[in-house]
Design an enzyme around this catalytic site. Structure first.
Site, PDB file in Angstrom:
ATOM      1  N   THR A 126      75.651  86.169  36.643  1.00  0.00           N
ATOM      2  CA  THR A 126      74.930  87.440  36.708  1.00  0.00           C
ATOM      3  C   THR A 126      75.379  88.184  37.965  1.00  0.00           C
ATOM      4  OG1 THR A 126      73.071  86.370  35.605  1.00  0.00           O
ATOM      5  CG2 THR A 126      72.604  88.436  36.778  1.00  0.00           C
ATOM      6  N   LYS A 216      72.464  92.633  31.486  1.00  0.00           N
ATOM      7  CA  LYS A 216      71.840  91.384  31.949  1.00  0.00           C
ATOM      8  C   LYS A 216      70.664  91.669  32.881  1.00  0.00           C
ATOM      9  CE  LYS A 216      70.978  87.189  33.027  1.00  0.00           C
ATOM     10  NZ  LYS A 216      70.283  86.292  32.121  1.00  0.00           N
ATOM     11  N   PHE A 261      56.264  86.365  26.058  1.00  0.00           N
ATOM     12  CA  PHE A 261      56.184  86.706  27.482  1.00  0.00           C
ATOM     13  C   PHE A 261      54.919  87.493  27.824  1.00  0.00           C
ATOM     14  CE2 PHE A 261      60.070  85.468  29.897  1.00  0.00           C
ATOM     15  CZ  PHE A 261      60.510  84.589  28.945  1.00  0.00           C
ATOM     16  N   GLN A 263      52.101  85.485  28.573  1.00  0.00           N
ATOM     17  CA  GLN A 263      51.227  84.460  29.158  1.00  0.00           C
ATOM     18  C   GLN A 263      50.993  84.789  30.622  1.00  0.00           C
ATOM     19  OE1 GLN A 263      53.868  81.462  27.116  1.00  0.00           O
ATOM     20  NE2 GLN A 263      52.097  80.213  27.641  1.00  0.00           N
ATOM     21  N   CYS A 272      66.393  82.698  38.346  1.00  0.00           N
ATOM     22  CA  CYS A 272      66.922  83.993  37.895  1.00  0.00           C
ATOM     23  C   CYS A 272      66.026  85.193  38.185  1.00  0.00           C
ATOM     24  CB  CYS A 272      67.217  83.914  36.401  1.00  0.00           C
ATOM     25  SG  CYS A 272      68.576  82.790  36.045  1.00  0.00           S
ATOM     26  N   LYS A 337      58.977  75.914  35.481  1.00  0.00           N
ATOM     27  CA  LYS A 337      58.492  76.027  34.104  1.00  0.00           C
ATOM     28  C   LYS A 337      58.653  74.651  33.467  1.00  0.00           C
ATOM     29  CE  LYS A 337      61.474  77.587  30.976  1.00  0.00           C
ATOM     30  NZ  LYS A 337      62.387  78.463  30.223  1.00  0.00           N
ATOM     31  N   ARG A 344      63.694  75.872  41.862  1.00  0.00           N
ATOM     32  CA  ARG A 344      64.064  77.086  42.587  1.00  0.00           C
ATOM     33  C   ARG A 344      63.012  78.176  42.355  1.00  0.00           C
ATOM     34  NH1 ARG A 344      70.317  77.543  40.792  1.00  0.00           N
ATOM     35  NH2 ARG A 344      69.504  76.555  38.921  1.00  0.00           N
TER      36      ARG A 344
HETATM   37  N1  LIG Z   1      70.212  78.961  35.357  1.00  0.00           N
HETATM   38  C1  LIG Z   1      70.035  79.784  34.333  1.00  0.00           C
HETATM   39  O1  LIG Z   1      69.159  79.586  33.496  1.00  0.00           O
HETATM   40  C2  LIG Z   1      70.923  80.993  34.157  1.00  0.00           C
HETATM   41  C3  LIG Z   1      70.877  81.700  32.958  1.00  0.00           C
HETATM   42  C4  LIG Z   1      71.692  82.826  32.795  1.00  0.00           C
HETATM   43  C5  LIG Z   1      72.536  83.220  33.830  1.00  0.00           C
HETATM   44  N2  LIG Z   1      72.563  82.508  34.992  1.00  0.00           N
HETATM   45  C6  LIG Z   1      73.512  82.922  36.026  1.00  0.00           C
HETATM   46  O2  LIG Z   1      74.646  82.056  35.923  1.00  0.00           O
HETATM   47  C7  LIG Z   1      75.209  81.811  37.214  1.00  0.00           C
HETATM   48  C8  LIG Z   1      75.260  80.318  37.478  1.00  0.00           C
HETATM   49  O3  LIG Z   1      73.932  79.842  37.563  1.00  0.00           O
HETATM   50  P1  LIG Z   1      73.568  78.282  37.472  1.00  0.00           P
HETATM   51  O4  LIG Z   1      72.089  78.206  37.420  1.00  0.00           O
HETATM   52  O5  LIG Z   1      74.366  77.617  36.428  1.00  0.00           O
HETATM   53  O6  LIG Z   1      74.105  77.774  38.915  1.00  0.00           O
HETATM   54  P2  LIG Z   1      74.032  76.308  39.503  1.00  0.00           P
HETATM   55  O7  LIG Z   1      73.718  76.445  40.947  1.00  0.00           O
HETATM   56  O8  LIG Z   1      73.181  75.432  38.641  1.00  0.00           O
HETATM   57  O9  LIG Z   1      75.537  75.745  39.348  1.00  0.00           O
HETATM   58  C9  LIG Z   1      76.638  76.262  40.004  1.00  0.00           C
HETATM   59  C10 LIG Z   1      77.749  75.199  40.083  1.00  0.00           C
HETATM   60  O10 LIG Z   1      78.904  75.790  40.704  1.00  0.00           O
HETATM   61  C11 LIG Z   1      79.515  74.823  41.528  1.00  0.00           C
HETATM   62  N3  LIG Z   1      80.394  75.492  42.495  1.00  0.00           N
HETATM   63  C12 LIG Z   1      80.054  76.145  43.642  1.00  0.00           C
HETATM   64  N4  LIG Z   1      81.158  76.676  44.224  1.00  0.00           N
HETATM   65  C13 LIG Z   1      82.219  76.363  43.421  1.00  0.00           C
HETATM   66  C14 LIG Z   1      83.618  76.661  43.461  1.00  0.00           C
HETATM   67  N5  LIG Z   1      84.158  77.398  44.441  1.00  0.00           N
HETATM   68  N6  LIG Z   1      84.383  76.191  42.457  1.00  0.00           N
HETATM   69  C15 LIG Z   1      83.871  75.444  41.455  1.00  0.00           C
HETATM   70  N7  LIG Z   1      82.556  75.132  41.362  1.00  0.00           N
HETATM   71  C16 LIG Z   1      81.748  75.588  42.336  1.00  0.00           C
HETATM   72  C17 LIG Z   1      78.350  74.059  42.134  1.00  0.00           C
HETATM   73  O11 LIG Z   1      78.770  72.788  42.603  1.00  0.00           O
HETATM   74  C18 LIG Z   1      77.383  73.976  40.927  1.00  0.00           C
HETATM   75  O12 LIG Z   1      77.592  72.794  40.170  1.00  0.00           O
HETATM   76  C19 LIG Z   1      74.362  82.625  38.193  1.00  0.00           C
HETATM   77  O13 LIG Z   1      74.939  83.892  38.354  1.00  0.00           O
HETATM   78  C20 LIG Z   1      73.034  82.776  37.459  1.00  0.00           C
HETATM   79  O14 LIG Z   1      72.323  83.921  37.873  1.00  0.00           O
HETATM   80  C21 LIG Z   1      71.791  81.399  35.179  1.00  0.00           C
HETATM   81  O1  LIG Z   2      54.792  84.623  29.307  1.00  0.00           O
HETATM   82  C1  LIG Z   2      55.384  84.117  30.278  1.00  0.00           C
HETATM   83  C2  LIG Z   2      56.729  83.675  30.212  1.00  0.00           C
HETATM   84  C3  LIG Z   2      57.319  83.143  31.358  1.00  0.00           C
HETATM   85  N1  LIG Z   2      56.616  83.037  32.512  1.00  0.00           N
HETATM   86  C4  LIG Z   2      57.273  82.498  33.725  1.00  0.00           C
HETATM   87  O2  LIG Z   2      58.486  83.194  33.924  1.00  0.00           O
HETATM   88  C5  LIG Z   2      59.435  82.344  34.570  1.00  0.00           C
HETATM   89  C6  LIG Z   2      60.753  82.391  33.830  1.00  0.00           C
HETATM   90  O3  LIG Z   2      60.621  81.784  32.565  1.00  0.00           O
HETATM   91  P1  LIG Z   2      61.783  81.824  31.467  1.00  0.00           P
HETATM   92  O4  LIG Z   2      62.233  83.197  31.285  1.00  0.00           O
HETATM   93  O5  LIG Z   2      61.294  81.097  30.273  1.00  0.00           O
HETATM   94  O6  LIG Z   2      62.880  80.892  32.159  1.00  0.00           O
HETATM   95  P2  LIG Z   2      64.309  81.141  32.819  1.00  0.00           P
HETATM   96  O7  LIG Z   2      65.071  79.898  32.561  1.00  0.00           O
HETATM   97  O8  LIG Z   2      64.132  81.611  34.212  1.00  0.00           O
HETATM   98  O9  LIG Z   2      65.026  82.293  31.936  1.00  0.00           O
HETATM   99  C7  LIG Z   2      65.108  83.648  32.358  1.00  0.00           C
HETATM  100  O10 LIG Z   2      66.180  83.836  33.258  1.00  0.00           O
HETATM  101  C8  LIG Z   2      67.468  83.425  32.733  1.00  0.00           C
HETATM  102  C9  LIG Z   2      68.478  83.545  33.840  1.00  0.00           C
HETATM  103  O11 LIG Z   2      68.919  84.854  34.018  1.00  0.00           O
HETATM  104  C10 LIG Z   2      67.794  84.289  31.529  1.00  0.00           C
HETATM  105  O12 LIG Z   2      69.059  83.894  31.020  1.00  0.00           O
HETATM  106  C11 LIG Z   2      66.704  84.137  30.473  1.00  0.00           C
HETATM  107  O13 LIG Z   2      66.970  84.996  29.367  1.00  0.00           O
HETATM  108  C12 LIG Z   2      65.359  84.495  31.103  1.00  0.00           C
HETATM  109  O14 LIG Z   2      64.300  84.284  30.173  1.00  0.00           O
HETATM  110  C13 LIG Z   2      58.799  80.945  34.616  1.00  0.00           C
HETATM  111  O15 LIG Z   2      58.287  80.715  35.917  1.00  0.00           O
HETATM  112  C14 LIG Z   2      57.678  81.028  33.605  1.00  0.00           C
HETATM  113  O16 LIG Z   2      56.603  80.172  33.916  1.00  0.00           O
HETATM  114  C15 LIG Z   2      55.303  83.464  32.582  1.00  0.00           C
HETATM  115  O17 LIG Z   2      54.665  83.389  33.639  1.00  0.00           O
HETATM  116  N2  LIG Z   2      54.722  83.989  31.443  1.00  0.00           N
END
Ligand SMILES: NC(=O)c1ccc[n+]([C@@H]2O[C@H](COP(=O)([O-])OP(=O)(O)OC[C@H]3O[C@@H](n4cnc5c(N)ncnc54)[C@H](O)[C@@H]3O)[C@@H](O)[C@H]2O)c1
Ligand SMILES: O=c1ccn([C@@H]2O[C@H](COP(=O)(O)OP(=O)(O)O[C@H]3O[C@H](CO)[C@@H](O)[C@H](O)[C@H]3O)[C@@H](O)[C@H]2O)c(=O)[nH]1
Length: 440
Positions: A126, A216, A261, A263, A272, A337, A344
Site C-alpha cells: 500500500t 486502496k 463493518f 460492529q 493497515c 481482531k 499491531r
Molecule cells: N497485512 C495485511 O493484511 C495487508 C493487507 C493488504 C495490504 N497490506 C500492505 O502490504 C504491505 C506488506 O504488509 P505485510 O503486513 O505483509 O508486512 P509484514 O511486515 O508482515 O511483512 C513484510 C516482510 O518483508 C520482509 N522484508 C523487509 N525488508 C525486506 C527487503 N529489503 N527485502 C526482502 N524482504 C524484506 C520482512 O522480513 C517481512 O517478512 C504493506 O504495504 C501493507 O500495508 C497489508
Molecule cells: O464492524 C467492524 C469491523 C472491523 N472492526 C475492527 O476493524 C479492524 C480491522 O478489521 P479488518 O478490516 O477485518 O482487518 P484487516 O486485516 O485490518 O483488514 C483491513 O486492512 C487490510 C490492509 O490494508 C485490507 O486489505 C482489508 O481490506 C481491510 O479490511 C479490527 O480491529 C476490527 O476489530 C470493527 O471494529 N468493527
C-alpha cells in the site's frame, strides 16, 4: 508463469502460496532467514487459516515444488514478474515511510541489471498515489540502468485481503485492480491473474498506477470511517439508552448502507487502517487539503479505548475501595481482531496501558497472540485460558471478539467481583455478573 514475491509477511506469504496453488511457479524472497527456512520446511511463518496447508502442499517435502523461499534476490532472474510486498509503515508525523520499499527496489533494480529479457515489477504494498511512478520506478531505473516501459514494465496491484481470512480473501476477491503505466506490464498482470479471476469470477478494474494506489486508500479510509461512524452512533445510542446493535442491524438492511463493518465497540486497529488513514490524511495535507471526515474518523477511534476503561473504572469505583488502583483486571483478547496473532495497533495496547497507568494489575488471555504480546505491552501476566485469567480477577474487559469468549459462563463465578465490560459485544448479558457493553 514464474513469479518472485519480495517480502514474505502476511501479504507476501499468502500471495505466494495462493499463486502456487493456482499453478504458478513461485519463489518468496525475504531478508529474514527464519521466514525462509520455515517456508522451505513446508510450514507457515504466520498464523493464517489454511496457509499452513497450502505451504505444505507446495513447499513441503511432499509438496508440488511450486513454492520455495530464499534470501537471494538473484532468484528474480528466473522469473517473469516480481511482486513487491514490503512493509510501508508510518513516520512519526503519520506520513508514509517508503524506506523499506526504497531498499527493496534498490536491491531488485541491481538484480534486474543482469536480466537479459523483459521483466515486470508489480507494487503490491500500500503506497500513496505517485509512489510507484515517482519513487520506485526511478530507483529501479537507476539501479538496473534500464528504462521503464522499454526494458521492464511497472504495475500496481493493491491487495484487499484481511488478516485472519487472508487465504480466503485472496482467492475470493470482490475485485482485482490492475494498475499499469504501460501495455506490456498490464498484459503480464492479466496473465498472472487469469486463473484467479476465472475461478473467482471477480470483476477487474484496469487503470493507471496512481489511480490503483488511491483506490486502496479510498477503500481502507471508507471502511475505517464507516466503523468510526457506527462508533459515533453507538456512543449516541449508549447515551440515549438505545442498543446500537439493534440499530445497526436495521440500518444494515438498507442496501445503500450494507450490513458489513457495522460492529461498534472499542474501534479499529491492526497493521493497515491506522497507518493507512493517517498516511492518506498526511498526503492530502501535503497537497493542500485537510480531510475533515478522516480526521474525525481517527479522533473517534482514538477515544473508544479510553471510554472502555472509564466505564470499567466507574464499576470498580462502585464495587471496590480504591477503584482501578490495585485491582486485578482480566483482559480478554490481545490480537487486533480474531483469527490472527497480530497485535499491531491492537486496541488492547491503549486499554492495557491506561489500566496500568491507573494502578491495575493485568492478567491477559488470547488464544494465539500471547507470545507476540510482550513486544507491545510490559508487566502483563499471561493466562493459558480465559477461565484462568478470570479466576480471582476484580474485573474483566473484552478487547477482541474471539468466538470462544461467547461460551464463557460459570467461569465468571470464579471472579473476585464479576464485573465485565465488553468492547466487542461477544459476552452475553447474564445473571450473576455486572455486565456493560461499550455501545449497548
Ligand atoms: N497485512 C495485511 O493484511 C495487508 C493487507 C493488504 C495490504 N497490506 C500492505 O502490504 C504491505 C506488506 O504488509 P505485510 O503486513 O505483509 O508486512 P509484514 O511486515 O508482515 O511483512 C513484510 C516482510 O518483508 C520482509 N522484508 C523487509 N525488508 C525486506 C527487503 N529489503 N527485502 C526482502 N524482504 C524484506 C520482512 O522480513 C517481512 O517478512 C504493506 O504495504 C501493507 O500495508 C497489508
Ligand atoms: O464492524 C467492524 C469491523 C472491523 N472492526 C475492527 O476493524 C479492524 C480491522 O478489521 P479488518 O478490516 O477485518 O482487518 P484487516 O486485516 O485490518 O483488514 C483491513 O486492512 C487490510 C490492509 O490494508 C485490507 O486489505 C482489508 O481490506 C481491510 O479490511 C479490527 O480491529 C476490527 O476489530 C470493527 O471494529 N468493527
Amino acid at each position: 508463469m514464474n513469479l518472485s514475491i519480495v517480502g514474505s509477511g502476511y501479504v507476501g506469504t499468502t500471495v505466494a502460496a495462493c499463486f502456487a496453488d493456482l499453478g504458478h511457479d513461485v519463489v518468496n524472497i525475504d531478508i529474514d532467514e527464519s521466514v525462509v527456512e520455515t517456508i522451505n520446511a513446508g510450514d507457515a511463518p504466520i498464523h493464517e487459516e489454511g496457509l499452513a496447508e497450502l505451504i505444505a502442499a507446495h513447499a513441503g517435502p511432499e509438496g508440488t515444488g511450486r513454492l520455495r523461499a530464499t534470501t537471494d534476490y538473484d532468484a528474480v532472474l528466473d522469473t517473469d514478474v516480481t511482486f513487491l510486498c514490503l512493509p510501508t509503515p508510518q513516520n512519526d508525523d503519520g506520513s508514509i515511510d517508503l524506506s523499506v520499499m526504497e531498499a527493496g527496489a534498490s536491491q531488485l533494480g541491481a538484480t534486474l541489471a543482469n536480466k537479459l529479457d523483459w521483466h515486470t515489477v508489480v507494487v503490491k504494498s500500500t503506497v500513496v498515489p505517485g509512489s510507484t511512478a515517482d519513487t520506485i520506478t526511478p530507483i529501479l531505473e537507476r539501479e538496473s540502468g534500464k528504462t521503464a516501459g522499454e526494458d521492464f514494465g511497472i504495475g500496481m496491484n493493491p491487495e484487499f485481503l484481511r488478516e485472519g481470512t487472508a487465504v480466503h480473501d485472496f482467492l475470493n476477491p470482490d475485485k482485482v485492480v490492475l494498475g499499469a503505466d504501460d501495455d506490456r506490464a498490464l498484459a503480464d498482470m492479466r496473465d498472472v491473474f487469469e486463473a484467479l479471476i476465472a475461478a473467482a469470477a471477480a470483476p477487474v478494474v484496469e487503470t493507471d498506477t496512481r489511480t490503483a494506489e488511491m483506490i486502496k486508500y479510498a477503500n481502507n479510509a471508507f471502511l475505517a470511517a464507516k466503523i468510526s461512524l457506527i462508533n459515533d452512533i453507538g456512543n449516541i445510542c449508549k447515551a440515549l439508552g438505545v442498543d446500537a446493535y439493534e440499530v445497526a442491524d436495521a440500518i444494515g438492511l438498507d442496501d445503500r448502507i450494507g450490513a458489513q463493518f457495522l460492529q461498534s465497540g472499542v474501534g479499529w486497529g491492526g497493521s493497515c487502517f491506522p497507518k493507512d488513514v493517517r498516511a492518506i490524511i498526511s498526503a492530502a495535507q501535503a497537497a493542500g487539503y485537510d480531510p475533515a471526515m478522516l480526521n474525525a474518523a481517527v479522533e473517534v477511534n482514538d477515544r473508544q479505548p479510553a471510554r472502555l476503561v472509564a466505564m470499567l473504572a466507574d464499576h470498580l469505583d462502585a464495587h471496590r475501595d480504591g477503584g482501578v488502583d490495585g485491582a486485578i483486571v482480566a483482559v480478554l483478547g490481545l490480537a487486533f481482531k480474531p483469527g490472527t496473532d497480530d497485535m499491531r495497533n491492537s486496541r488492547a495496547i491503549p486499554v492495557i496501558k491506561d489500566l496500568q497507568a491507573r494502578g491495575a494489575t493485568i492478567i491477559a488471555y488470547d488464544p494465539v497472540a500471547a507470545d507476540n504480546a510482550p513486544n507491545y505491552v510490559d508487566d502483563v501476566t499471561y493466562a493459558d485460558s480465559a477461565a484462568a485469567a478470570l479466576d480471582g480477577a476484580d474485573a474483566a474487559v473484552v478487547v477482541t471478539d474471539w468466538d470462544e469468549f461467547a461460551a464463557l459462563d460459570e467461569e465468571f463465578d470464579a471472579m473476585a467481583t464479576p464485573i465485565v465490560v465488553d468492547g466487542r459485544r461477544i459476552i452475553e448479558r447474564r445473571d450473576g455478573i455486572t455486565y456493560e457493553g461499550l455501545t449497548w
